[in-house]
Design an enzyme around this catalytic site. Structure first.
Site, PDB file in Angstrom:
ATOM      1  CD  GLU A 192      -5.564   4.266  -2.340  1.00  0.00           C
ATOM      2  OE1 GLU A 192      -5.279   3.244  -2.980  1.00  0.00           O
ATOM      3  OE2 GLU A 192      -5.039   4.579  -1.258  1.00  0.00           O
ATOM      4  CE1 TYR A 263       0.569   5.084   1.888  1.00  0.00           C
ATOM      5  CE2 TYR A 263      -1.195   5.304   0.279  1.00  0.00           C
ATOM      6  CZ  TYR A 263      -0.757   4.944   1.540  1.00  0.00           C
ATOM      7  OH  TYR A 263      -1.639   4.438   2.457  1.00  0.00           O
ATOM      8  CD  GLU A 300      -5.104   4.739   2.350  1.00  0.00           C
ATOM      9  OE1 GLU A 300      -4.121   4.232   1.763  1.00  0.00           O
ATOM     10  OE2 GLU A 300      -6.240   4.271   2.249  1.00  0.00           O
ATOM     11  NE  ARG A 332      -1.691  -2.973   6.473  1.00  0.00           N
ATOM     12  CZ  ARG A 332      -1.455  -4.207   6.867  1.00  0.00           C
ATOM     13  NH1 ARG A 332      -1.555  -4.555   8.120  1.00  0.00           N
ATOM     14  NH2 ARG A 332      -1.103  -5.133   5.984  1.00  0.00           N
TER      15      ARG A 332
HETATM   16  C1  BMA Z   1      -3.062  -1.903   1.900  1.00  0.00           C
HETATM   17  C2  BMA Z   1      -1.942  -2.800   2.398  1.00  0.00           C
HETATM   18  C3  BMA Z   1      -2.536  -4.164   2.624  1.00  0.00           C
HETATM   19  C4  BMA Z   1      -3.742  -4.079   3.559  1.00  0.00           C
HETATM   20  C5  BMA Z   1      -4.727  -3.047   3.098  1.00  0.00           C
HETATM   21  C6  BMA Z   1      -5.859  -2.830   4.085  1.00  0.00           C
HETATM   22  O1  BMA Z   1      -2.586  -0.627   1.617  1.00  0.00           O
HETATM   23  O2  BMA Z   1      -1.418  -2.296   3.608  1.00  0.00           O
HETATM   24  O3  BMA Z   1      -1.555  -4.991   3.196  1.00  0.00           O
HETATM   25  O4  BMA Z   1      -4.357  -5.338   3.651  1.00  0.00           O
HETATM   26  O5  BMA Z   1      -4.075  -1.832   2.873  1.00  0.00           O
HETATM   27  O6  BMA Z   1      -5.370  -2.406   5.319  1.00  0.00           O
END
Ligand code: BMA
Length: 374
Positions: A192, A263, A300, A332
């Site tokens: 990014e 996103y 992503e 996540r």
């Molecule tokens: C970001 C968020 C954070 C996380 C980071 C690494 O997009 O989700 O909360 O710490 O990714 O996973």
């Protein structure tokens, strides 16, 4: 002798087609050595995307879900549809400090174990790196200007950055199967960078410095540390043109996979724009990737809370459809934070639609992972 021109043309076209196909399915023109398992994975991903299949994945999916953590053989995806994804995303932010767990509190020992399990199931593992700023020792979002220059060769923090890379390499070198074979890993650092929220972002360093940062990372891991089980993925955030996409590109000899993070933000009124933007950018990136003998991917994505009816088939599917990408990774499902979840989970209102999405024949999960390995 009478020469049959059309016969000659046909021979010429088919040999051109063959050399193009070979170029695309062989491990590309990168400068570092790789294991046969890496070459094999590359070939399989290339073939898969040529046939219009897409691997589906989620970040940290077997480490935790919205209401559980560290349970054996579980993922929210599996809770909902009965099987895990095909692609598993991980992050090693924190490894550079010698921490025992990553920035999202997942132990590195557990990540290693889950990577091994994912690989055993025929899955593919990809690792990103939200690393601390070596200059300030604050996290990735510490946008101190000039940090990249200071960690490059000749900079005051170069040795410290190499120490960070040593610690990363140490962890990567433990990712092996029981018989000692290195597990292929898609490594995706410096992501990014067209945005400005990380200390390596576009406004924090020049294009030249960013390119050097990438090149040093690859050279150090492959020459100095002799790692051969990595494929390197380059991933921008939103870009407005292919010129912008490639402005900070380290070069074809350093990169295997061309990716993009994007996103879906906002309500239902933004869906159309998201689908159009994502689909057209991914199509352009895939075309470039093909021409360069590379793979492309949606590295992503997601809609926080997935609160739009039929989002999986009407938005996500439409944004990746016919683009030529090899995989898509959604972000996540943090423990206890339904408001920050990008995936499905038990009881979510969009589950019927999620199940419909993962059952589309072109979408690859654990259930039809054999298509990847054919
Ligand atoms: C970001 C968020 C954070 C996380 C980071 C690494 O997009 O989700 O909360 O710490 O990714 O996973």
């Amino acid at each position: 002798m009478k020469i049959n021109i059309s016969f000659l043309i046909i021979i010429l076209i088919s040999s051109l087609q063959m050399s193009f196909a070979n170029k695309f399915t062989e491990h590309p023109n990168t400068k570092y050595e790789t294991t046969k398992e890496v070459k094999e994975l590359y070939r399989k991903l290339a073939n898969l995307s040529q046939k219009n299949y897409i691997l589906f994945g989620q970040e940290d999916c077997t480490a935790y879900g919205v209401d559980w953590k560290s349970e054996s053989n579980r993922s929210d995806v599996k809770d909902v549809c009965g099987y895990h994804p095909a692609l598993y995303g991980w992050d090693v932010g924190g490894i550079e400090l010698g921490d025992t767990q990553n920035l999202d509190c997942v132990a590195f020992d557990e990540i290693r174990m889950l990577i091994k399990e994912a690989h055993k199931r025929g899955g593919v593992n990809t690792i990103s790196w939200h690393l601390h700023n070596p200059v300030t020792e604050k996290n990735s979002w510490d946008t101190e200007e000039g940090s990249v220059d200071e960690i490059l060769e000749g900079g005051a923090f170069h040795a410290k950055f190499n120490l960070y890379l040593d610690r990363l390499a140490e962890f990567l070198s433990t990712l092996k199967t029981d018989d000692g074979t290195f597990i292929p890993i898609i490594f995706r650092p410096w992501h990014e960078h067209t945005g400005n929220w990380f200390w390596w972002g576009a406004k924090r360093c020049t294009a030249e410095a960013y390119i050097k940062l990438w090149q040093h990372t690859v050279d150090y891991l492959t020459n100095e540390k002799k790692l051969k089980h990595l494929l390197f993925a380059y991933s921008t955030d939103r870009v407005n043109s292919m010129e912008e996409y490639f402005e900070r590109y380290p070069g074809d000899s350093y990169i295997d996979i061309l990716g993009m993070d994007l996103y879906h933000r906002g309500g239902a009124d933004t869906s159309k724009k998201f689908v159009n933007d994502a689909n057209s950018l991914l199509t352009d990136i895939s075309k470039e990737a093909k021409q360069r003998g590379k793979i492309s991917a949606f590295t992503e994505t997601g809609l926080k809370t997935v609160n739009q009816p039929n989002w999986w088939t009407e938005v996500l599917l439409q944004s990746i459809k016919d683009t030529g990408i090899a995989y898509v990774l959604i972000w996540r499902n943090p423990v206890g934070k339904a408001m920050h979840c990008f995936g499905p989970y038990k009881g979510h209102e969009n589950n019927v639609n999620f199940i419909k999405f993962v059952n589309i024949p072109n979408i690859i999960t654990e259930k039809n992972i054999n298509i990847l390995h054919k």
